[in-house]
Design an enzyme around this catalytic site. Structure first.
Site, PDB file in Angstrom:
ATOM      1  CE  LYS A   7      -4.302  -1.365   1.525  1.00 18.08           C
ATOM      2  NZ  LYS A   7      -5.649  -1.441   1.636  1.00 18.08           N
ATOM      3  CE  LYS A  37      -6.164  -6.472  -1.898  1.00 19.13           C
ATOM      4  NZ  LYS A  37      -7.817  -6.213  -1.203  1.00 19.13           N
ATOM      5  CE  LYS A  86     -14.057  -1.585   0.691  1.00 16.65           C
ATOM      6  NZ  LYS A  86     -12.870  -1.823   1.250  1.00 16.65           N
TER       7      LYS A  86
HETATM    8  N1  AQP Z   1     -10.150  -8.861  -4.923  1.00 17.86           N
HETATM    9  C1  AQP Z   1     -10.150  -9.499  -3.941  1.00 17.86           C
HETATM   10  N2  AQP Z   1     -10.536 -10.417  -3.949  1.00 17.86           N
HETATM   11  C2  AQP Z   1     -11.020 -11.588  -3.029  1.00 17.86           C
HETATM   12  N3  AQP Z   1     -11.362 -10.979  -1.612  1.00 17.86           N
HETATM   13  C3  AQP Z   1     -11.191  -9.287  -1.329  1.00 17.86           C
HETATM   14  N4  AQP Z   1     -11.312  -9.277  -0.426  1.00 17.86           N
HETATM   15  C4  AQP Z   1     -10.516  -7.557  -1.000  1.00 17.86           C
HETATM   16  N5  AQP Z   1     -10.395  -7.731  -1.994  1.00 17.86           N
HETATM   17  C5  AQP Z   1     -10.774  -9.122  -2.727  1.00 17.86           C
HETATM   18  C6  AQP Z   1     -12.088  -9.307   0.883  1.00 17.86           C
HETATM   19  O1  AQP Z   1     -12.610  -8.407   0.579  1.00 17.86           O
HETATM   20  C7  AQP Z   1     -13.031  -8.181   2.608  1.00 17.86           C
HETATM   21  C8  AQP Z   1     -13.487  -6.525   2.926  1.00 17.86           C
HETATM   22  O2  AQP Z   1     -12.070  -5.652   2.292  1.00 17.86           O
HETATM   23  P1  AQP Z   1     -11.144  -4.679   3.224  1.00 17.86           P
HETATM   24  O3  AQP Z   1     -12.796  -3.731   2.318  1.00 17.86           O
HETATM   25  O4  AQP Z   1     -11.452  -4.966   4.648  1.00 17.86           O
HETATM   26  O5  AQP Z   1     -10.132  -5.037   2.347  1.00 17.86           O
HETATM   27  P2  AQP Z   1      -9.224  -4.541   1.247  1.00 17.86           P
HETATM   28  O6  AQP Z   1      -8.915  -6.367   1.625  1.00 17.86           O
HETATM   29  O7  AQP Z   1      -7.951  -3.589   2.068  1.00 17.86           O
HETATM   30  O8  AQP Z   1     -10.053  -3.912  -0.040  1.00 17.86           O
HETATM   31  P3  AQP Z   1      -9.636  -3.636  -0.727  1.00 17.86           P
HETATM   32  O9  AQP Z   1     -10.851  -3.420  -1.597  1.00 17.86           O
HETATM   33  O10 AQP Z   1      -8.196  -3.612  -1.796  1.00 17.86           O
HETATM   34  O11 AQP Z   1     -10.054  -1.659  -0.161  1.00 17.86           O
HETATM   35  P4  AQP Z   1      -8.456  -0.393  -0.109  1.00 17.86           P
HETATM   36  O12 AQP Z   1      -8.182  -0.287  -1.590  1.00 17.86           O
HETATM   37  O13 AQP Z   1      -8.916  -0.109   0.335  1.00 17.86           O
HETATM   38  O14 AQP Z   1      -7.838  -1.090  -0.202  1.00 17.86           O
HETATM   39  C9  AQP Z   1     -11.897  -8.988   3.603  1.00 17.86           C
HETATM   40  O15 AQP Z   1     -12.005 -10.150   3.484  1.00 17.86           O
HETATM   41  C10 AQP Z   1     -10.772  -8.749   1.753  1.00 17.86           C
HETATM   42  O16 AQP Z   1      -9.905  -9.959   2.309  1.00 17.86           O
END
Ligand code: AQP
Length: 337
Positions: A118, A201, A204
């Site tokens: 990140k 991956k 968001k």
């Molecule tokens: N690409 C993904 N594939 C499968 N599972 C995913 N999760 C997130 N992205 C994927 C799962 O969704 C849950 C919530 O995730 P989160 O919002 O707490 O955090 P994150 O993993 O950091 O998600 P993002 O979208 O990548 O958010 P940002 O960009 O804000 O950091 C978790 O169970 C995660 O595994």
């Protein structure tokens, strides 16, 4: 009359309200949460304290918290059967996180790949909160002595840290207070990748909207994103192992398989020899069919913010009642007066 069977354990999971909820969140998390809520006692949290580890506009954050709660419910999480709330309403998360900041080791946090990914080269400018995020995640889970955590594969390392913290706390204070929580990771959908780059991956926070399928995208937007998704010129192979060197193709096949609840091999067998023009049409149909009821239900719920706020308030009261005895036990063990 048969007595209700005992739950198989207690689940905690959450998502950050840091932007639009997407297909990765749905397939990697929300859908499984709904499936697990009958077998486990379940807490599903909108982790707003995690979200502010990177800048969030306060007005947007409120809308995003409600959107996340709506996404959970539209994906099948029932606020009666599960506990649905937002993290900042239960002060125990912050209190236990502080204690864990004193248990967790710098060396452990330095190994966290998500932090490195990140911040990239901007480590000095990252918030301290982002660095100690995994300690707060451990507190989220252990505040309820959760036995299982359903997550996407990307969170596996953070869960290992949660187990390390639980073990060190139990050792340091000579009491078996915390369980060693197990991850629950589904085979299909555990890691959905960006539509533009099969090595990243779906996320968001990716600046490009074209990289992800949002749960609130309309059918035309979905179709356009899938049409423009990166692929290669080869036709689909007959078995999924032949996709190993083709990350973008593998991702689209994986999305189709996860949404249809079939294996990637079954999808390859069905589309063997077809090009991505044909496959993308079929994929669009599946995505639209599966997501449009969720999109509609999210919109309906978001039109009634008072209802969402009430769900979150009730959930926070139920979560606090579970957290209080655990926090009291921890404070006694630590030696607080
Ligand atoms: N690409 C993904 N594939 C499968 N599972 C995913 N999760 C997130 N992205 C994927 C799962 O969704 C849950 C919530 O995730 P989160 O919002 O707490 O955090 P994150 O993993 O950091 O998600 P993002 O979208 O990548 O958010 P940002 O960009 O804000 O950091 C978790 O169970 C995660 O595994």
């Amino acid at each position: 009359m048969t007595a209700p069977s005992k739950p198989a354990g207690r689940i905690f999971s959450g998502a950050q309200p840091s932007g639009n909820m997407h297909l990765g969140n749905y397939l990697g998390a929300f859908r499984n949460w709904a499936r697990l809520q009958d077998d486990y006692e379940a807490l599903y949290c909108v982790v707003d304290m995690h979200a502010i580890t990177v800048w969030q506009d306060p007005q947007d954050l409120q809308a995003q918290i409600r959107e996340a709660a709506a996404a959970y419910m539209a994906s099948g999480v029932d606020p009666e059967r599960s506990i649905l709330y937002n993290q900042s309403k239960v002060a125990g998360h912050a209190e236990l996180a502080w204690i864990f900041n004193c248990v967790s080791r710098l060396g452990w946090l330095n190994r966290m790949t998500q932090f490195k990914d990140k911040v990239g080269k901007n480590r000095e400018k990252a918030s301290v909160g982002l660095y100690i995020y995994p300690n707060l995640m451990a507190a989220d889970i252990l505040l309820y002595k959760a036995t299982h955590v359903p997550v996407g594969a990307d969170q596996k390392q953070h869960l290992e840290l949660t187990r390390d913290i639980a073990q060190k706390f139990n050792n340091d204070y000579g009491e078996d207070i915390f369980p060693l929580t197990e991850p629950v990771i589904q085979a299909e959908g555990a890691r959905i990748m960006s539509l533009r780059d099969g090595s990243k991956k779906m996320s968001k926070s990716d600046p490009s909207e074209m990289t992800r399928i949002n749960l609130n995208d309309d059918a035309d937007t979905l179709a356009n994103k899938i049409r423009k998704a990166r692929t290669d010129a080869e036709p689909l192979p007959g078995t999924a192992d032949k996709l190993d060197e083709r990350p973008e193709a593998a991702n689209l096949v994986g999305i189709y398989a996860a949404l249809m609840d079939v294996s990637r091999d079954a999808v390859c067998a069905e589309f063997e020899g077809k090009g991505f023009g044909d496959f993308k049409k079929a994929l669009t149909e599946v995505v639209v069919t599966k997501l449009s009821p969720i999109t509609e239900e999210m919109a309906r719920l978001q039109n009634d913010p008072a209802y969402i706020d009430q769900v979150l308030k009730d959930g926070a009261e139920r979560a606090s009642a579970l957290a209080e005895p655990v926090l009291a036990e921890v404070k006694r063990a630590v030696g607080y007066l």
